[in-house]
Scaffold this motif. Structure first.
Motif, mmCIF file in Angstrom:
data_model
loop_
_atom_site.group_PDB
_atom_site.id
_atom_site.type_symbol
_atom_site.label_atom_id
_atom_site.label_comp_id
_atom_site.label_asym_id
_atom_site.label_seq_id
_atom_site.Cartn_x
_atom_site.Cartn_y
_atom_site.Cartn_z
ATOM 1 N N CYS A 241 24.333 4.375 0.757
ATOM 2 C CA CYS A 241 23.139 4.304 1.603
ATOM 3 C C CYS A 241 22.781 5.644 2.236
ATOM 4 C CB CYS A 241 23.291 3.250 2.697
ATOM 5 S SG CYS A 241 23.393 1.571 2.036
ATOM 6 N N GLY A 242 23.374 6.730 1.750
ATOM 7 C CA GLY A 242 23.002 8.055 2.233
ATOM 8 C C GLY A 242 21.726 8.537 1.565
ATOM 9 N N TRP A 243 21.175 9.624 2.072
ATOM 10 C CA TRP A 243 19.921 10.160 1.539
ATOM 11 C C TRP A 243 20.164 11.479 0.813
ATOM 12 C CZ3 TRP A 243 15.405 7.408 1.807
ATOM 13 C CH2 TRP A 243 15.410 6.304 2.659
ATOM 14 N N GLY A 244 19.291 11.785 -0.153
ATOM 15 C CA GLY A 244 19.334 13.072 -0.843
ATOM 16 C C GLY A 244 20.099 13.068 -2.145
ATOM 17 N N HIS A 245 20.607 11.905 -2.591
ATOM 18 C CA HIS A 245 21.292 11.837 -3.869
ATOM 19 C C HIS A 245 21.194 10.420 -4.414
ATOM 20 C CE1 HIS A 245 24.426 10.434 -1.071
ATOM 21 N NE2 HIS A 245 24.923 9.762 -2.102
ATOM 22 N N ILE A 246 21.579 10.253 -5.680
ATOM 23 C CA ILE A 246 21.547 8.941 -6.318
ATOM 24 C C ILE A 246 22.967 8.486 -6.621
ATOM 25 C CG2 ILE A 246 19.236 9.119 -7.270
ATOM 26 C CD1 ILE A 246 20.357 10.172 -9.840
ATOM 27 N N GLU A 247 23.109 7.203 -6.967
ATOM 28 C CA GLU A 247 24.426 6.585 -7.075
ATOM 29 C C GLU A 247 25.354 7.279 -8.058
ATOM 30 O OE1 GLU A 247 26.370 2.286 -8.378
ATOM 31 O OE2 GLU A 247 24.321 2.369 -7.607
ATOM 32 N N ASN A 248 24.830 7.677 -9.233
ATOM 33 C CA ASN A 248 25.727 8.255 -10.235
ATOM 34 C C ASN A 248 26.219 9.646 -9.866
ATOM 35 O OD1 ASN A 248 23.425 9.736 -10.663
ATOM 36 N ND2 ASN A 248 23.163 9.174 -12.802
ATOM 37 N N LYS A 249 25.742 10.181 -8.727
ATOM 38 C CA LYS A 249 26.243 11.463 -8.243
ATOM 39 C C LYS A 249 26.892 11.319 -6.871
ATOM 40 C CE LYS A 249 23.097 14.367 -10.903
ATOM 41 N NZ LYS A 249 22.102 15.487 -10.856
ATOM 42 N N CYS A 250 27.269 10.098 -6.544
ATOM 43 C CA CYS A 250 27.867 9.826 -5.238
ATOM 44 C C CYS A 250 29.382 9.733 -5.378
ATOM 45 C CB CYS A 250 27.318 8.516 -4.674
ATOM 46 S SG CYS A 250 28.011 8.072 -3.055
ATOM 47 N N GLY A 251 30.093 10.377 -4.467
ATOM 48 C CA GLY A 251 31.550 10.330 -4.486
ATOM 49 C C GLY A 251 32.120 9.506 -3.354
ATOM 50 N N SER A 252 31.260 8.786 -2.662
ATOM 51 C CA SER A 252 31.704 8.000 -1.500
ATOM 52 C C SER A 252 32.020 6.561 -1.884
ATOM 53 C CB SER A 252 30.617 8.018 -0.421
ATOM 54 O OG SER A 252 30.313 9.331 -0.014
ATOM 55 N N LYS A 253 32.638 5.845 -0.965
ATOM 56 C CA LYS A 253 32.919 4.433 -1.140
ATOM 57 C C LYS A 253 31.705 3.615 -0.710
ATOM 58 C CE LYS A 253 37.919 4.860 -0.490
ATOM 59 N NZ LYS A 253 39.098 4.442 0.308
ATOM 60 N N PRO A 254 31.599 2.360 -1.147
ATOM 61 C CA PRO A 254 30.442 1.532 -0.792
ATOM 62 C C PRO A 254 30.296 1.344 0.716
ATOM 63 C CG PRO A 254 31.677 0.545 -2.587
ATOM 64 C CD PRO A 254 32.523 1.659 -2.060
ATOM 65 N N LYS A 255 29.040 1.349 1.174
ATOM 66 C CA LYS A 255 28.720 1.065 2.563
ATOM 67 C C LYS A 255 27.480 0.183 2.603
ATOM 68 C CE LYS A 255 31.644 3.268 5.282
ATOM 69 N NZ LYS A 255 31.178 4.438 6.052
ATOM 70 N N CYS A 256 27.527 -0.869 3.374
ATOM 71 C CA CYS A 256 26.396 -1.792 3.464
ATOM 72 C C CYS A 256 25.308 -1.209 4.349
ATOM 73 C CB CYS A 256 26.866 -3.131 4.018
ATOM 74 S SG CYS A 256 25.538 -4.337 4.227
ATOM 75 N N GLY A 257 24.085 -1.251 3.867
ATOM 76 C CA GLY A 257 22.964 -0.726 4.638
ATOM 77 C C GLY A 257 22.530 -1.625 5.773
ATOM 78 N N TYR A 258 23.067 -2.855 5.818
ATOM 79 C CA TYR A 258 22.726 -3.798 6.881
ATOM 80 C C TYR A 258 23.735 -3.771 8.037
ATOM 81 C CZ TYR A 258 19.606 -5.931 3.391
ATOM 82 O OH TYR A 258 18.644 -6.162 2.461
ATOM 83 N N CYS A 259 25.031 -3.852 7.670
ATOM 84 C CA CYS A 259 26.055 -4.009 8.705
ATOM 85 C C CYS A 259 27.091 -2.895 8.732
ATOM 86 C CB CYS A 259 26.766 -5.344 8.540
ATOM 87 S SG CYS A 259 27.770 -5.435 7.019
ATOM 88 N N SER A 260 26.970 -1.935 7.808
ATOM 89 C CA SER A 260 27.903 -0.808 7.699
ATOM 90 C C SER A 260 29.273 -1.237 7.178
ATOM 91 C CB SER A 260 28.060 -0.088 9.049
ATOM 92 O OG SER A 260 28.680 1.162 8.886
ATOM 93 N N GLY A 261 29.363 -2.430 6.620
ATOM 94 C CA GLY A 261 30.626 -2.896 6.066
ATOM 95 C C GLY A 261 30.991 -2.166 4.792
ATOM 96 N N HIS A 262 32.235 -2.313 4.364
ATOM 97 C CA HIS A 262 32.722 -1.614 3.170
ATOM 98 C C HIS A 262 32.396 -2.402 1.904
ATOM 99 C CE1 HIS A 262 34.660 1.436 5.586
ATOM 100 N NE2 HIS A 262 35.246 0.496 6.313
ATOM 101 N N HIS A 263 31.138 -2.630 1.684
ATOM 102 C CA HIS A 263 30.654 -3.312 0.489
ATOM 103 C C HIS A 263 29.216 -2.866 0.233
ATOM 104 C CE1 HIS A 263 29.765 -6.025 3.966
ATOM 105 N NE2 HIS A 263 28.556 -6.010 3.406
#
Length: 288
Positions: free
Chosen positions: A158-180
């Motif tokens: 849910c970060g800005w400035g990049h797309i999923e296939n170039k993301c090195g982070s773990k999942p984060k929910c855009g609603y509740c900030s949970g780890h999914h």
């Protein structure tokens, strides 16, 4: 009716705000006459279609770039000849700067590169993404083409400035900030009928980026505003300095005749060719 060419090179005309493409087609002759004041090569007018942008990798340079080849025009012809139901209305283009590709090839750094193209039928485009596309007997894996820019939102973190296939982070929910993933968000309240991936009134909203009490996509988050403005400025500069062919001229080369397309937006009646996005792909002179 007055017609003109916009910043992207497309022919445009303005109608009543409530007019539709179907209504405008009843005045085909008037629209064609107006369009010919801008481009005498216009021969027809048709309703606009939604085009899908696709890309493939590992395209051999020895076959499609340089002297002794017919360039990417040859690949386009092979696509249409070897894949049933495929129509590619514009040129196939190198995704990187062709001069850079040529230099790296001459230096022995690369032997292949990536290309992009558009499809007129979304259903066919999605089929290619699933099964691939063939050219000169070789199968290529097809991907959806996405421009990466400051206003791209990653579907994973849910970060800005990049797309999923170039993301090195773990999942984060855009609603509740949970780890999914946001698409996996599910309300835990018994009896809640909200579907998975949707936001309900039981959710304690929390932005995973700044920890504010709102969802990641809210305009209240300053980073989103900054990203949107940065993208707007970038595209504005890009339009001002762009020297590639307009979408209208691409259509002329692909079909042998200029056509004006009536877009689905009620205020914009006539546009040449597709939506113009394919201009982000690089034009190339195939002869070295």
């Amino acid at each position: 009716m007055n017609a003109k060419r916009n910043a992207k090179g497309a022919i445009t005309a303005i109608t009543h705000p409530n007019a539709t493409a179907e209504m405008a087609l009843e005045y085909r002759d008037i629209i064609i006459t107006a369009a010919r004041t801008v481009d005498k090569g216009v021969v027809d007018v048709e309703e606009n279609e939604s085009w899908e942008r696709l890309k493939i990798h590992a395209v051999p340079l020895v076959r499609y770039m340089g002297k002794g080849t017919e360039g990417l025009q040859k690949m386009r012809e092979e696509f249409e000849a070897e894949n049933e139901g495929i129509v590619i209305p514009t040129q196939v283009r190198w995704l990187a700067n062709p001069h850079t590709i040529r230099e790296r090839r001459q230096n022995g750094e690369i032997a292949a590169s990536s290309v992009g193209f558009v499809m007129k039928v979304s259903r066919v485009a999605q089929s290619l993404v699933k099964k691939g596309i063939k050219a000169a007997g070789v199968w290529y894996r097809v991907e959806t083409y996405t421009n990466e820019g400051p206003d791209n939102r990653c579907e994973l973190c849910c970060g800005w400035g990049h797309i999923e296939n170039k993301c090195g982070s773990k999942p984060k929910c855009g609603y509740c900030s949970g780890h999914h993933r946001t698409s996996d968000h599910k309300c835990n309240v018994v009896g809640c009928t909200a579907k998975q991936g949707s936001l309900c009134g039981h959710t304690l909203e929390k932005c995973p980026n700044c920890k504010g009490n709102y969802i990641a996509f809210s305009s209240r988050w300053v980073k989103k505003t900054e990203a949107t403005e940065a993208a707007r400025q970038s595209r504005k500069i890009g339009l001002a300095g762009r020297a590639s062919m307009s979408a209208a001229r691409d259509m002329a080369m692909a079909t042998g005749a200029n056509r004006v397309a009536l877009g689905p937006r009620p205020q914009g009646v006539a546009e040449g060719g597709g939506d113009g996005d394919e201009e982000e792909m690089a034009d190339v002179d195939e002869e070295e």
